[in-house]
Each structure stands twice: as structure tokens, then as C-alpha cells.
Scaffold this active site. Structure first.
Site, short mmCIF file in Angstrom:
data_model
loop_
_atom_site.label_atom_id
_atom_site.label_comp_id
_atom_site.label_asym_id
_atom_site.label_seq_id
_atom_site.Cartn_x
_atom_site.Cartn_y
_atom_site.Cartn_z
NE ARG A 92 -3.58 -2.26 -0.20
CZ ARG A 92 -4.20 -2.79 -1.38
NH1 ARG A 92 -3.80 -2.28 -2.45
NH2 ARG A 92 -5.10 -3.73 -1.37
CG ASP A 121 -5.65 -2.53 2.03
OD1 ASP A 121 -4.57 -2.50 2.77
OD2 ASP A 121 -6.38 -3.42 1.66
CB SER A 173 -12.45 -8.98 -1.26
OG SER A 173 -11.38 -8.23 -0.94
#
Ligand code: ARG
Length: 390
Positions: A92, A121, A173
């Protein structure tokens, strides 16, 4: 027109974000970081074009990711809550750094991402953007819009003719990069359900693993993996090779109920064959060459390191300072560890280092013992003194 640079993965969330931002009157520029994900640059370009984006930047960041993010984390043996090698978390800050750079280059006032309002995130990307590009405004459509479930997103995508990919995308996901895969949602939200075998991407079912073991002989130089089975390779190539080799033997699956930065517990299933093999080999080598105090303190510092990475504080003074410490500890972390990979397990076959602190003459119970047992008696007298007095 207002310009926004969107961190775009080609998945369901960010595909919907493109449309949503366009409907709000933005010119959408996409940025895709290739950290070793499922989509090829061509696929991404095609998808983005079909979604009508103005421009798309696709950057292959795998080398930079391996060298500047994964490697320091490996030196720290960073693992969150004993089971998560931080694959998503490490990616990230790198994505956010490029997002800021591209926004500056495009003179865009806005950046956007597809993170939800409940996850880690958003914390990692927003925090990094605020540190590196404090003037930029951040839009997180998924945090704002009325699409509250994956089902409603799929519905929205259908209605708006947004191209989305099939099957797994619809159920789980998934976030994938070279350091590992994170899988969540669907039936795995119920803690009574074992992970769905069909959800795994990198690792074979244990029943389908070979009956013959494979070996990974890993050579390190100052904490950096440089050779596998005698062949010199770049760190990135080593990771890719070990993902394949480990995946074949069902190495590196974990199933974790973890503590998110936003306070909730969530369940995630991970696959990270290369990461677990490398961390294990690195720890084995450290156990041979590092003294007791350094090892012990490094373990504590590594826990803190993992927490910082998890919380998105990559660009913090403490993380950089811990890196400096970790780097110094690696001076003598040179040697070779041979591991056996078999039926989901990693076991150590041999440990070699010119800097080994293991002295057979001292440790042996055999003939050539150099250890002075007479000294032990006096040592114990003094060692136990305060406890006896008490
Ligand atoms: N729980 C992991 C983390 O916080 C992964 C988050 C993303 N997971 C996903 N399946 N998209 O780093």
C-alpha cells in the site's frame, strides 16, 4: 474538468469507482501498480479503456517492491499476529507513493482509491498520501457510495455496463502480490467454516502434493537471499521461484482472525509460500550467527515493525529507525540454509555459516568436550544467589 488519479486494480471495486467518479463529473486518470497481481498490463489497459478512462499508467513495480519494501521486512522477520506476512500491507505505501507522484505530474487536485470504509487499506493509503502529498484531496468512493455489499456492486456494474471478471471476483475479495495473497469474504466470514479450498490461488490441495520432497538451499549475504540451489538469482526471481516450489507442496497457508487498525476483528485467509520459506530460512540462519541479546531484542523490534507496517506507518521515523537497526544486525547474516518442503511443512536440513557461533566442541555430549563443567558449579551458585536469598 476536475482531475482525479485513481489507484486502479481492474477488480470489482475500482471498476465501479471509475464510473462513479465520471458520473460525479471527474476526468479519471488510472494508475495501476503491478506488484505481481492477477491482471496483466494489457488486460488492465483494455479494461480501463472499455471503462472510458482518460489515461492509464501501468507501472511494473515488482523490483522496487521486492528491494525496498519486502527485503527490509524480511530482515525484520516481520509477521503480524503470528500468521500474516504483511503482503497487502507492504504494497500500500508503495502504491500511495506513486499515486501522489502521478497526481503531482498530472497537476490533479484529487486522488482516489477503492478501499472500503472498514478496512486497513484506507488507513494505509490515506496516511501515506497525507504524509507525501498533504495538499491532495482524497476520494474513497466505496466509503461514500450507497453500494453496501458486493452483490449490490455487481448489480451496479451490470446496470452500467462495467466489464468485470468472472467467478472468484464475485465471491471473495482477493488481493495478490508477489509476497502473498489475501482472501476474504463469502462463507469465510463465518468462523465455523473452514477455508474454501476453491479460493486458493497459489497453493495446491494437500492431497494433490507430490509424495517426493523438494529442497530449497538458500544462500544469504548479510541478510539478503542471493542464491537458490546453487544458482545466483535476483531477489524477485527467488521469490517467484519459491512461490511456485512452495505452492506445489502446499506451503504457506494461514487462516487468521486478525485485529484491524479500525478496531474490528476480521477473518482472512492467506497464501504466501515464498514469504514463509524465506522468513524461516532467514530466522534459522540468524539463530546460528546472532548472539542471544541481539536475537531477543530483534524479535521484540520485529513485532513492533510488523505493527507499524500493518497500521500503514511505513513512512514514519520509527520504521526507518528500526530499519537502520535491522540493517546493522545483518552484518554477519551470511550463510546457507537448506530446507525440505514436503506436505505443507518446512523442515531444516542443514545450516552453514562462516560466522556460526555454534561450537560443536562446546555443545557436544561426546568425547571432545571443551566445556568446563567445574565452572558451571560456581556460576550456578552466583546465578541463583538472589533467588535463594528471597
Ligand atoms: N487483512 C489484510 C490486511 O489488512 C488484507 C486486506 C485486503 N484483503 C483483501 N482480501 N482484499 O493487510
Amino acid at each position: 474538468m476536475k482531475k482525479v488519479v485513481l489507484a486502479y486494480s481492474g477488480g470489482l471495486d475500482t471498476s465501479c469507482c471509475v464510473k462513479w467518479l465520471q458520473d460525479k463529473g471527474f476526468e479519471v486518470i488510472c494508475f495501476s501498480a503491478d506488484l505481481g497481481s492477477e491482471f496483466s498490463p494489457q488486460e488492465l489497459r483494455k479494461k480501463a479503456r472499455a471503462g472510458g478512462v482518460a489515461r492509464i499508467y501501468v507501472e511494473d513495480l515488482r523490483e522496487e517492491f521486492a528491494r525496498d519494501y519486502i527485503l527490509p521486512s524480511l530482515k525484520a522477520n516481520a509477521v503480524y499476529e503470528s500468521k500474516y506476512v504483511l503482503s497487502t500491507a507492504l504494497g500500500r505505501p508503495l502504491i500511495a507513493k506513486y499515486l501522489v507522484d502521478i497526481a503531482h505530474k498530472e497537476q490533479a487536485e484529487y486522488v482516489a482509491h477503492g478501499c472500503t470504509g472498514k478496512g486497513n487499506d484506507q488507513v494505509r493509503i490515506d496516511t501515506t498520501v497525507k504524509i507525501l502529498g498533504p495538499k491532495l484531496k482524497i476520494i474513497a468512493p466505496v466509503r461514500e457510495w450507497e453500494l453496501t455489499s458486493r452483490e449490490s456492486e455487481i448489480e451496479y456494474a451490470r446496470n452500467k455496463n462495467i466489464p468485470i471478471s468472472a467467478t472468484k471476483d464475485k465471491i471473495y475479495s482477493i488481493d495478490q502480490n508477489i509476497w502473498g495473497i489475501s482472501i476474504e469474504g463469502g462463507m469465510m466470514e463465518d468462523l465455523n467454516n473452514a477455508p474454501d479450498e476453491a479460493a486458493y490461488v497459489l497453493t495446491k490441495h494437500i492431497d494433490k502434493t507430490p509424495d517426493k520432497a523438494d529442497y530449497a538451499e538458500l544462500e544469504f549475504e548479510q541478510g539478503v537471499p542471493v542464491k537458490v540451489n546453487g544458482k545466483k538469482k535476483k531477489f524477485l526471481a527467488i521469490i517467484e521461484l519459491l512461490n511456485e516450489l512452495g505452492g506445489k507442496h502446499c506451503i504457506g497457508r494461514t487462516d487468521l482472525v486478525e485485529d484491524r487498525t479500525v478496531g474490528i476483528k476480521s477473518r482472512e485467509v492467506y497464501e504466501a509460500p515464498a514469504a514463509w520459506i524465506l522468513i524461516r530460512a532467514h530466522q534459522e540462519l540468524e539463530s546460528v550467527v546472532l548472539d542471544k541479546d541481539t536475537l531477543g531484542f530483534k524479535e521484540i523490534a520485529g513485532l513492533k515493525y510488523a505493527q507499524l507496517v500493518y497500521q500503514g506507518l511505513w513512512f514514519s521515523r520509527l520504521r526507518r529507525s528500526l530499519d537502520a537497526f535491522m540493517l546493522l544486525t545483518q552484518e554477519k547474516v551470511t550463510g546457507t540454509i537448506k530446507l525440505k518442503l514436503y506436505k505443507g511443512n518446512i523442515s531444516v536440513v542443514s545450516r552453514k555459516s562462516q560466522y556460526s557461533l555454534y561450537k560443536k566442541d562446546l555443545a557436544t555430549y561426546g568425547e571432545k568436550d571443551q566445556f568446563n563443567r567445574e565452572d558451571a558449579k560456581g556460576f550456578i551458585e552466583i546465578f541463583s544467589l538472589p533467588y535463594r536469598e528471597r
